[in-house]
Design a protein around this motif. Structure first.
Motif, PDB file in Angstrom:
ATOM      1  N   LEU A  63       0.821  -1.215   0.000  1.00  0.00           N
ATOM      2  CA  LEU A  63       0.000   0.000   0.000  1.00  0.00           C
ATOM      3  C   LEU A  63       0.858   1.269   0.000  1.00  0.00           C
ATOM      4  O   LEU A  63       0.548   2.229  -0.699  1.00  0.00           O
ATOM      5  N   ILE A  64       1.936   1.251   0.762  1.00  0.00           N
ATOM      6  CA  ILE A  64       2.837   2.412   0.796  1.00  0.00           C
ATOM      7  C   ILE A  64       3.484   2.607  -0.570  1.00  0.00           C
ATOM      8  O   ILE A  64       3.587   3.733  -1.062  1.00  0.00           O
ATOM      9  N   TYR A  69      -1.512   5.768   1.567  1.00  0.00           N
ATOM     10  CA  TYR A  69      -1.005   5.899   2.929  1.00  0.00           C
ATOM     11  C   TYR A  69      -2.063   5.682   4.004  1.00  0.00           C
ATOM     12  O   TYR A  69      -1.794   5.012   5.006  1.00  0.00           O
ATOM     13  N   SER A  70      -3.249   6.218   3.841  1.00  0.00           N
ATOM     14  CA  SER A  70      -4.296   6.043   4.860  1.00  0.00           C
ATOM     15  C   SER A  70      -4.676   4.581   5.051  1.00  0.00           C
ATOM     16  O   SER A  70      -4.718   4.097   6.187  1.00  0.00           O
ATOM     17  N   PRO A  71      -4.937   3.842   3.963  1.00  0.00           N
ATOM     18  CA  PRO A  71      -5.222   2.417   4.159  1.00  0.00           C
ATOM     19  C   PRO A  71      -4.038   1.674   4.784  1.00  0.00           C
ATOM     20  O   PRO A  71      -4.230   0.780   5.608  1.00  0.00           O
ATOM     21  N   ALA A  72      -2.822   2.051   4.389  1.00  0.00           N
ATOM     22  CA  ALA A  72      -1.643   1.395   4.954  1.00  0.00           C
ATOM     23  C   ALA A  72      -1.590   1.589   6.462  1.00  0.00           C
ATOM     24  O   ALA A  72      -1.336   0.647   7.212  1.00  0.00           O
ATOM     25  N   LEU A  73      -1.856   2.807   6.913  1.00  0.00           N
ATOM     26  CA  LEU A  73      -1.841   3.065   8.353  1.00  0.00           C
ATOM     27  C   LEU A  73      -2.912   2.261   9.079  1.00  0.00           C
ATOM     28  O   LEU A  73      -2.702   1.788  10.201  1.00  0.00           O
ATOM     29  N   GLY A  74      -4.065   2.090   8.441  1.00  0.00           N
ATOM     30  CA  GLY A  74      -5.120   1.276   9.040  1.00  0.00           C
ATOM     31  C   GLY A  74      -4.693  -0.171   9.221  1.00  0.00           C
ATOM     32  O   GLY A  74      -4.924  -0.774  10.272  1.00  0.00           O
ATOM     33  N   TRP A  75      -4.051  -0.732   8.205  1.00  0.00           N
ATOM     34  CA  TRP A  75      -3.592  -2.116   8.302  1.00  0.00           C
ATOM     35  C   TRP A  75      -2.417  -2.257   9.255  1.00  0.00           C
ATOM     36  O   TRP A  75      -2.280  -3.272   9.945  1.00  0.00           O
ATOM     37  N   ILE A  76      -1.588  -1.246   9.319  1.00  0.00           N
ATOM     38  CA  ILE A  76      -0.485  -1.259  10.291  1.00  0.00           C
ATOM     39  C   ILE A  76      -1.062  -1.276  11.706  1.00  0.00           C
ATOM     40  O   ILE A  76      -0.595  -2.035  12.567  1.00  0.00           O
ATOM     41  N   ALA A  77      -2.082  -0.467  11.955  1.00  0.00           N
ATOM     42  CA  ALA A  77      -2.711  -0.435  13.280  1.00  0.00           C
ATOM     43  C   ALA A  77      -3.312  -1.801  13.625  1.00  0.00           C
ATOM     44  O   ALA A  77      -3.192  -2.275  14.762  1.00  0.00           O
ATOM     45  N   ASN A  87       8.678  -4.727  15.183  1.00  0.00           N
ATOM     46  CA  ASN A  87       9.479  -3.580  14.757  1.00  0.00           C
ATOM     47  C   ASN A  87       9.221  -3.185  13.312  1.00  0.00           C
ATOM     48  O   ASN A  87       9.267  -1.990  12.980  1.00  0.00           O
ATOM     49  N   ASP A  88       8.955  -4.142  12.449  1.00  0.00           N
ATOM     50  CA  ASP A  88       8.672  -3.809  11.051  1.00  0.00           C
ATOM     51  C   ASP A  88       7.422  -2.959  10.943  1.00  0.00           C
ATOM     52  O   ASP A  88       7.383  -1.984  10.190  1.00  0.00           O
ATOM     53  N   LEU A  89       6.391  -3.310  11.684  1.00  0.00           N
ATOM     54  CA  LEU A  89       5.156  -2.518  11.659  1.00  0.00           C
ATOM     55  C   LEU A  89       5.373  -1.143  12.258  1.00  0.00           C
ATOM     56  O   LEU A  89       4.867  -0.139  11.755  1.00  0.00           O
ATOM     57  N   ARG A  90       6.148  -1.082  13.321  1.00  0.00           N
ATOM     58  CA  ARG A  90       6.425   0.219  13.953  1.00  0.00           C
ATOM     59  C   ARG A  90       7.194   1.136  13.000  1.00  0.00           C
ATOM     60  O   ARG A  90       6.912   2.330  12.919  1.00  0.00           O
ATOM     61  N   LEU A  91       8.152   0.586  12.279  1.00  0.00           N
ATOM     62  CA  LEU A  91       8.908   1.388  11.317  1.00  0.00           C
ATOM     63  C   LEU A  91       8.017   1.883  10.192  1.00  0.00           C
ATOM     64  O   LEU A  91       8.121   3.030   9.768  1.00  0.00           O
ATOM     65  N   LYS A  92       7.141   1.027   9.709  1.00  0.00           N
ATOM     66  CA  LYS A  92       6.234   1.452   8.638  1.00  0.00           C
ATOM     67  C   LYS A  92       5.256   2.496   9.136  1.00  0.00           C
ATOM     68  O   LYS A  92       4.882   3.399   8.396  1.00  0.00           O
TER      69      LYS A  92
END
Length: 94
Positions: A63-64, A69-77, A87-92
């Protein structure tokens, strides 16, 4: 680290969930697959294997890369909800 590496990761992760997940993993990681199909494949993989943080990391990366970006942040959350120390999710997320 090309596409075969990521396919191997997905197949390994998918093996613990369902046998049909390997087809979805190939679809999700296929560079010639249309973006809409890749997104749908990732979402189905995550639905089938919700406790696999690697799926959230790779889907967020896709997604990035597509500048969604907005959908990516949703999936990261969502990924951080199941793996808060990833750590990979935190970095993203940063």
């Amino acid at each position: 680290m090309g596409v075969p590496f990521f396919v191997a990761l997905f197949l390994q992760a998918a093996g613990s969930c369902t046998s049909s997940a390997s087809d979805l993993a190939r679809l999700a990681t296929g560079p010639s697959t249309p973006m809409a199909d890749r997104r749908q494949a990732y979402e189905q993989l995550i639905q089938n294997c919700p406790n696999e943080p690697r799926l959230y990391v790779e889907y967020a990366s896709l997604l990035i890369a597509a500048r969604s970006y907005s959908p990516a942040l949703g999936w990261i959350a969502k990924g951080l909800a199941i793996a808060p120390g990833n750590n990979d999710l935190r970095l993203k997320q940063a």
